[in-house]
Motif scaffolding. Structure first.
Motif, PDB file in Angstrom:
ATOM      1  N   TRP B  67       0.862  -1.177   0.000  1.00  0.00           N
ATOM      2  CA  TRP B  67       0.000   0.000   0.000  1.00  0.00           C
ATOM      3  C   TRP B  67       0.900   1.228   0.000  1.00  0.00           C
ATOM      4  O   TRP B  67       1.921   1.275   0.709  1.00  0.00           O
ATOM      5  N   GLU B  71      -1.818   9.000   2.529  1.00  0.00           N
ATOM      6  CA  GLU B  71      -2.210   8.727   3.911  1.00  0.00           C
ATOM      7  C   GLU B  71      -1.213   7.850   4.644  1.00  0.00           C
ATOM      8  O   GLU B  71      -1.358   7.606   5.837  1.00  0.00           O
ATOM      9  N   PHE B  72      -0.202   7.348   3.935  1.00  0.00           N
ATOM     10  CA  PHE B  72       0.814   6.526   4.592  1.00  0.00           C
ATOM     11  C   PHE B  72       2.154   7.255   4.556  1.00  0.00           C
ATOM     12  O   PHE B  72       2.526   7.813   3.535  1.00  0.00           O
ATOM     13  N   PHE B  80      -4.058  -6.576   6.705  1.00  0.00           N
ATOM     14  CA  PHE B  80      -4.922  -7.759   6.836  1.00  0.00           C
ATOM     15  C   PHE B  80      -4.223  -9.090   6.571  1.00  0.00           C
ATOM     16  O   PHE B  80      -4.875 -10.117   6.439  1.00  0.00           O
ATOM     17  N   ASN B  81      -2.888  -9.064   6.453  1.00  0.00           N
ATOM     18  CA  ASN B  81      -2.160 -10.301   6.149  1.00  0.00           C
ATOM     19  C   ASN B  81      -2.536 -10.862   4.782  1.00  0.00           C
ATOM     20  O   ASN B  81      -2.559 -12.080   4.575  1.00  0.00           O
ATOM     21  N   GLN B  83      -1.961 -12.070   1.194  1.00  0.00           N
ATOM     22  CA  GLN B  83      -0.789 -12.710   0.610  1.00  0.00           C
ATOM     23  C   GLN B  83      -1.078 -13.263  -0.777  1.00  0.00           C
ATOM     24  O   GLN B  83      -2.235 -13.377  -1.175  1.00  0.00           O
ATOM     25  N   ARG B  97      -9.420 -14.241  -0.179  1.00  0.00           N
ATOM     26  CA  ARG B  97      -8.946 -14.076  -1.556  1.00  0.00           C
ATOM     27  C   ARG B  97      -9.061 -12.598  -1.938  1.00  0.00           C
ATOM     28  O   ARG B  97      -9.829 -11.845  -1.328  1.00  0.00           O
ATOM     29  N   CYS B 101     -12.599  -8.476  -1.421  1.00  0.00           N
ATOM     30  CA  CYS B 101     -12.714  -7.012  -1.339  1.00  0.00           C
ATOM     31  C   CYS B 101     -12.622  -6.323  -2.696  1.00  0.00           C
ATOM     32  O   CYS B 101     -13.161  -5.228  -2.873  1.00  0.00           O
ATOM     33  N   VAL B 109     -15.827   4.971  -3.037  1.00  0.00           N
ATOM     34  CA  VAL B 109     -15.625   5.691  -1.770  1.00  0.00           C
ATOM     35  C   VAL B 109     -14.135   5.923  -1.527  1.00  0.00           C
ATOM     36  O   VAL B 109     -13.299   5.100  -1.908  1.00  0.00           O
ATOM     37  N   PRO B 110     -13.785   7.051  -0.910  1.00  0.00           N
ATOM     38  CA  PRO B 110     -12.372   7.308  -0.633  1.00  0.00           C
ATOM     39  C   PRO B 110     -11.782   6.165   0.196  1.00  0.00           C
ATOM     40  O   PRO B 110     -12.410   5.718   1.160  1.00  0.00           O
ATOM     41  N   HIS B 111     -10.610   5.673  -0.203  1.00  0.00           N
ATOM     42  CA  HIS B 111      -9.896   4.587   0.464  1.00  0.00           C
ATOM     43  C   HIS B 111     -10.587   3.232   0.308  1.00  0.00           C
ATOM     44  O   HIS B 111     -10.187   2.264   0.927  1.00  0.00           O
ATOM     45  N   GLY B 112     -11.635   3.194  -0.522  1.00  0.00           N
ATOM     46  CA  GLY B 112     -12.264   1.905  -0.805  1.00  0.00           C
ATOM     47  C   GLY B 112     -11.367   1.092  -1.729  1.00  0.00           C
ATOM     48  O   GLY B 112     -10.478   1.632  -2.387  1.00  0.00           O
ATOM     49  N   PRO B 113     -11.593  -0.218  -1.795  1.00  0.00           N
ATOM     50  CA  PRO B 113     -10.699  -1.064  -2.591  1.00  0.00           C
ATOM     51  C   PRO B 113     -10.839  -0.808  -4.087  1.00  0.00           C
ATOM     52  O   PRO B 113     -11.958  -0.729  -4.595  1.00  0.00           O
TER      53      PRO B 113
END
Lengths: 152, 199, 757
Positions: B67, B71-72, B80-81, B83, B97, B101, B109-113
């Motif tokens: 990511w 915002e980071f 969420f682990n 992989q 899987r 998401c 939506v903002p920050h939505g997948p």
């Protein structure tokens, strides 16, 4: 729109862009899936679409083309699903708000892997946040559910 | 929901298909120095795309997508682990899987997948994240590590693939990769014509 | 003496009558300080014996648990207190929250509110407890907080069960014409063994209601059937079936939906508003402007929640400027300025600290500066409430921790009398102190006023929830210590600056009230620890930063645990002492504390060599009347530091439900570890920068260590449970990180310096 939710056909009169979660909760009155974040970051809204766990808070209802299963439809003929039974026996829930999502993800995990290892559990459940910290009991309950299912 | 219908079997085919595609010979004509300089310029354009977070964040070596964004503080491992998947599918693990998401389209939506029909992690041999320009360049030219493609096919893949195209249409709040699929396709063609030089 | 003066001022503030009257804890039945709220609403054929017990003719026993169920298990343990004495199976009773009522005031919630340590049994501390408890009664404060529910209910609710049972026996004796002494009770039935006759509670309930007992007999601990043993939670079935029990699940005929959009700068008003686009959005019913003590903004009424969310986004508005430090650097400077000022209150001042440091040699001096950030609660269930104002009656369905204050403040907003407000308290998807606020109820009330008598369910977005919290305050500490020749600390001086939680709460709830004396929450967890150090001073310094702050699980203990116990760990390292051994010596005056330390050390095999790349950290905090030691073991892995295992030993005095206590200890620790590892709320331009779980995350299952918990019962007073796992968690982890890496991290969160797997 016509959806099949927990085995029942329901008509939804909504903007197809409306997330499935809100169509279920506000329009169909199915309140098991919870709103936690609205961005697929906490898992409280998890339902199954065509057997696949999905975050209903970001899935447009207009894109749903398969059967929906929510926690409300998990128990069959008045009998708890083995995962729910295991949750009860391990006394997992505290506030309980995330648990509908936790249980739906655990059901999906066990559908694919009948006897999950700790690593399998870590890999499956990371998207389901619990602020009460019930994780140790969730882990125990998933293992108990695996044996309940095996013994069933 | 079509995204949900993407099966592990078809994902596995992609990987296997990559392995059996015929390797291509390198450009037979030795390029001139002028061509090389021009080619390197084109490569810079291509590298800017491939190394951009919209592309590189899912071309990773260590099984964890990344990511990044305003915002980071720094680029970080996907939460969420999430992989690649113990089965190597690039589509996550049982219970989590990608398509739990990530659906067919970007969330509004903002920050939505973000979403795409083909959403998945790039095969493990196609590592761009954290690699130098030189390393990525060598990799692009190596059919063992580019999905068994000729450079023409690499260009075509960049031009036509829906998931690659997502990099220029990543949804609200995300910086797209520089340029466009068309521009990158043309840059690759010019780079190939100039002898596909690596830095 | 400062403590007396403070108490006197507060006492006067809350009214001398409350002090003179005193509080007879648990003698509710005899003294009836408030009318029984269950009398008002009793169904035909039902009988209420006291505010906690209702029995129906069909033998349904209902127990009122007038505390917020936020996951901590009150609907099980408090119900068990009644069921134990009433001789009813726990799974046979119905549990209800009941109405908002002064009868349910929580004495214990305020009893420890004074500036004295829990282990201080002296006259001043004891009178202080009485005065603060009386304040709760005077205020009629029905609240859930301070880990006080069980401590408050332990006498009241057992007596409620015992009184009802004795009344039922008396009625049965008359009905069956047998001596009361020959009657036995079991499973809501009264049996006369010699004759084989029996009646159910329901059959004699009406007769029993007037037969008040002369004396009350409570069961000896040795005869408990339910208490002291793990029970199946009364709310578990609902929670594994997704039952609609939470505030967000309220579903009423004719209901509308809504959300709020409040100023992202606290207290700022809109300077430019354009609602035209939002009002035209499909499904939007009305947009309401709101001005409250909690801030300014808009309420959106719509046909569904999604439509309300979209309309909130479409409101075009500009906001005024903040009246507080607008970014992290400015906040940090305000804290440092406060530390540098002399404006503090030493809530602990043993010996003579100034003298002790006057001639300290450089090599015997340890100094350290610490700092922690603001934190959000991030309950899983976003803030929400449902309100209906119809025919002069306000009905409020609210997942809240303070029903009587909610009733009072919302009655004022709705323009109706308190008698015309019904607060229906739902289950809560997490509370952690956040739901001890009234904002979500007030907003729903204001919105319902504009809905023509229809109920409106007002659900906040997660973004609104994160950006309009009442935060755990940021805090900074300046510490120094002098070591003796044996390495033990002989003088410790801690100054801690933080915005006052109590002052902030009063500003938004009862702005006309004045908070006298120092706010002990600034230093709780530092000034009240059971260590014996000859010269020992802890000073609280309020920092004037008006960002809203509130009760965040364990309140001041949440950061003072980190400050105090990391500094103790530093002192052990500087004195070349084992940190556990050093604590045992410093805690020698309190045997309960020593036993906790020894137990957790034994469980964790403290002192045994670990393989390379692994380390342990220890911390101890006394909070909410319970003594807690925690040790965490961590490992260095390629992906980052992994938390492998945590051991917890806690002395809670009397363990009423070990299963729930174990769950709460783990829960509290996970909450504290989540914050320590990676949480912070930061500010830019007067606005919170974080917005959702992608940038304000908490521990996930794959990061969660294994837990091993021991519950001890050595101390003579009952302790709290819900918050006590949190304070030692952050310092145990930070101390482990020091042991593993040699990095002494004095500023949270830890992931600024190290990364976690």
């Amino acid at each position: 729109m016509r959806l099949t939710v927990n085995g029942k056909a329901i008509d939804i009169d909504a903007d197809p862009e409306m997330p499935l979660l809100w169509a279920l909760r506000d329009i169909a009155g199915i309140l098991g899936p919870k709103f936690g974040c609205g961005i697929a970051a906490c898992g409280a809204c998890t339902v199954h679409v065509g057997g696949v766990p999905v975050r209903s808070c970001v899935l447009p209802v207009g894109d749903v083309e398969d059967n929906v299963l929510t926690i409300d439809g998990l128990a069959q003929d008045g009998r708890l699903h083995p995962v729910q039974q295991a949750w009860l026996e391990e006394q997992v829930a505290q506030c309980g708000y995330c648990q509908a999502g936790q249980i739906m993800t655990a059901v999906a995990l066990l559908d694919e892997i009948s006897d999950p290892t700790d690593e399998d559990i870590d890999n499956a459940m990371g998207g389901n946040l619990c602020r009460c910290g019930t994780y140790p009991r969730i882990r125990a309950a998933i293992k108990r559910a695996a044996s309940l299912k095996a013994g069933a | 929901m079509k995204a949900l219908a993407v099966t592990l079997a078809s994902a596995a085919l992609v990987v296997v298909g990559a392995g059996i595609a015929p390797a291509q010979d390198a450009n037979p004509e030795p390029p001139s120095a002028a061509d090389t300089a021009k080619g390197l310029q084109e490569w810079e354009r291509i590298y800017a795309v491939f190394s951009h977070p919209r592309c590189a964040n899912c071309h990773v070596e260590d099984d964890h997508p990344r990511w990044s964004g305003p915002e980071f503080a720094t680029t970080r491992v996907h939460g969420f682990n999430v992989q690649r998947g113990l089965d190597g599918s690039g589509m996550g693990n049982a219970g989590l899987r990608c398509n739990t998401c990530h659906f067919e389209t970007n969330s509004s939506v903002p920050h939505g997948p973000p979403g795409n029909e083909k959403w998945q992690l790039a095969p493990v041999e196609m590592v761009w994240f954290g690699k130098s320009s030189e390393q990525i360049c060598a990799q692009i030219k190596d059919p063992q590590r580019n999905g068994g493609r000729s450079l023409e096919k690499v260009a075509k893949h960049v031009h036509e693939d829906e998931l690659v195209g997502w990099g220029w249409d990543p949804g609200p709040g995300r910086e797209p990769a520089p340029g466009s699929a068309e521009e990158t396709f043309l840059a690759i063609q010019r780079w190939v014509a100039a002898g596909a030089p690596c830095p | 003496m400062g403590a007396i003066a403070t108490i006197t001022r507060r006492s006067l503030l809350i009214g001398a009558a409350a002090i003179a009257g005193g509080v007879a804890v648990g003698y509710f039945y005899y003294r009836k300080p408030f009318p029984n709220p269950l009398d008002d609403d009793l169904a035909e054929g039902n009988v209420t014996f006291n505010p906690y017990v209702k029995i129906a003719a069909d033998n349904t026993v209902t127990v009122i648990v007038p505390r917020a169920e936020m996951g901590q298990g009150v609907t099980t343990t408090l119900a068990a207190l009644v069921a134990e004495e009433l001789d009813v199976a726990l799974d046979a009773i119905k549990v209800e929250h009941g109405p908002a009522s002064y009868a349910y005031y929580n004495r214990e919630m305020l009893a420890e509110g004074g500036p004295f340590a829990f282990f201080d049994d002296g006259l001043i501390a004891e009178s202080g407890r009485a005065a603060f408890g009386a304040a709760s009664k005077f205020l009629g404060l029905q609240g859930t907080g301070g880990s006080a529910s069980v401590r408050d209910a332990f006498d009241n609710m057992r007596q409620a069960g015992a009184a009802a049972r004795q009344m039922l026996i008396a009625a049965a004796a008359t009905r069956l014409d047998v001596p009361a002494g020959e009657l036995r009770t079991t499973d809501a039935t009264i049996v006369h063994q010699p004759s084989g006759k029996s009646v159910t509670y329901g059959e004699v309930a009406v007769d029993a209601q007037t037969l008040a007992p002369e004396t009350l007999q409570l069961k000896e601990k040795a005869h408990w059937r339910l208490l002291g043993k793990p029970q199946m939670r009364t709310d578990m079935l609902a929670k594994v079936t997704g039952a609609p029990i939470f505030g967000v699940d309220v579903n009423l005929p004719d209901m509308l939906y809504g959300t709020v959009k409040m100023s992202p700068r606290f207290g700022a008003k809109p300077t430019k508003i354009d609602l035209s686009a939002a009002e035209k959005m499909p499904g939007v019913v009305k947009i309401v402007q709101m001005d409250t003590t909690y801030g300014h903004g808009f309420g959106i009424i719509a046909q569904n929640t999604w439509a309300a969310f979209k309309a909130a986004e479409a409101i075009a508005v500009e906001w005024g400027e903040p009246d507080y430090p607008a970014d992290n650097a400015a906040i940090s400077k305000a804290l440092q300025d406060a530390l540098a000022s002399a404006d503090g209150s030493a809530l602990r001042d043993d010996g003579n600290v100034d003298t002790a440091f006057a001639d300290v040699a450089r090599e015997k001096l340890v100094e350290a500066d610490y700092e922690v950030p603001y934190l959000a609660h991030a309950c899983m269930e976003p803030m929400n409430a449902t309100a209906r104002l119809k025919d002069g009656v306000l009905d409020l369905w609210s997942p809240n921790q303070v029903p009587t204050i909610t009733r009072q403040l919302c009655a004022g907003l709705a323009g109706v009398g308190q008698d015309n407000v019904n607060v229906h308290t739902t289950y809560m998807g997490g509370g952690f102190g956040r739901r001890g606020e009234v904002d979500f109820s007030m907003f729903a009330t204001l919105i319902a006023k504009e809905a023509d008598g229809r109920p409106v369910k007002v659900t906040w977005t997660r973004e609104e929830d994160v950006r309009h919290d009442v935060y755990r305050p940021a805090a900074a500490g300046k510490f120094r210590a002098r070591l003796g020749d044996d390495g033990m600390p002989v003088a410790v001086d801690m100054a801690i600056a933080s915005p006052s939680v109590m002052a902030s709460i009063l500003r938004r709830t009862f702005p006309w009230l004045w908070l006298p004396g120092p706010d002990k929450t600034i230093v709780e967890g530092s000034f009240d620890q059971p260590y014996t150090i000859p010269d020992y001073r802890v000073t609280a310094i309020p920092a004037a930063i008006s960002i809203p702050v509130g009760f965040w699980r364990s309140v001041g203990n949440s950061y003072n645990g980190f400050f105090h116990e990391c500094f103790m760990d530093e002192l052990a390292a500087a004195g070349k002492l084992d940190p556990v051994e050093m604590r045992r010596k410093l805690l020698a005056a309190q045997p309960a504390a020593v036993k906790v330390v020894e137990k957790v050390a034994e469980m964790a095999k403290w002192g045994e060599a670990l393989p390379a790349g692994k380390a342990k950290g220890f911390a101890f905090t006394l909070s909410f009347g319970s003594w807690v030691g925690e040790i965490v073991q961590i490992a260095d892995t390629p992906a980052g530091i992994r938390l492998e295992k945590m051991w917890i030993a806690a002395d809670v005095g009397t363990a009423l439900d070990p299963g729930i206590i174990e769950a709460q200890l783990v829960s509290g620790a996970v909450y504290g570890l989540s914050a320590a590892m990676g949480q912070e709320v930061t500010f830019a331009d007067g606005m919170v920068e974080q917005s959702n779980f992608h940038d304000y995350d908490a521990m996930r299952i794959f990061q969660c260590p294994e837990f091993e918990v021991a519950i001890l019962e050595n101390y003579h007073k009952l302790g709290g449970v819900g918050e006590i796992g949190t304070p030692p968690a952050a310092p145990a982890l930070a101390n482990a990180v020091f042991a593993l890496t040699g990095k002494r991290i004095r500023k949270l969160p830890l992931n600024k310096e190290v990364s976690f797997a």
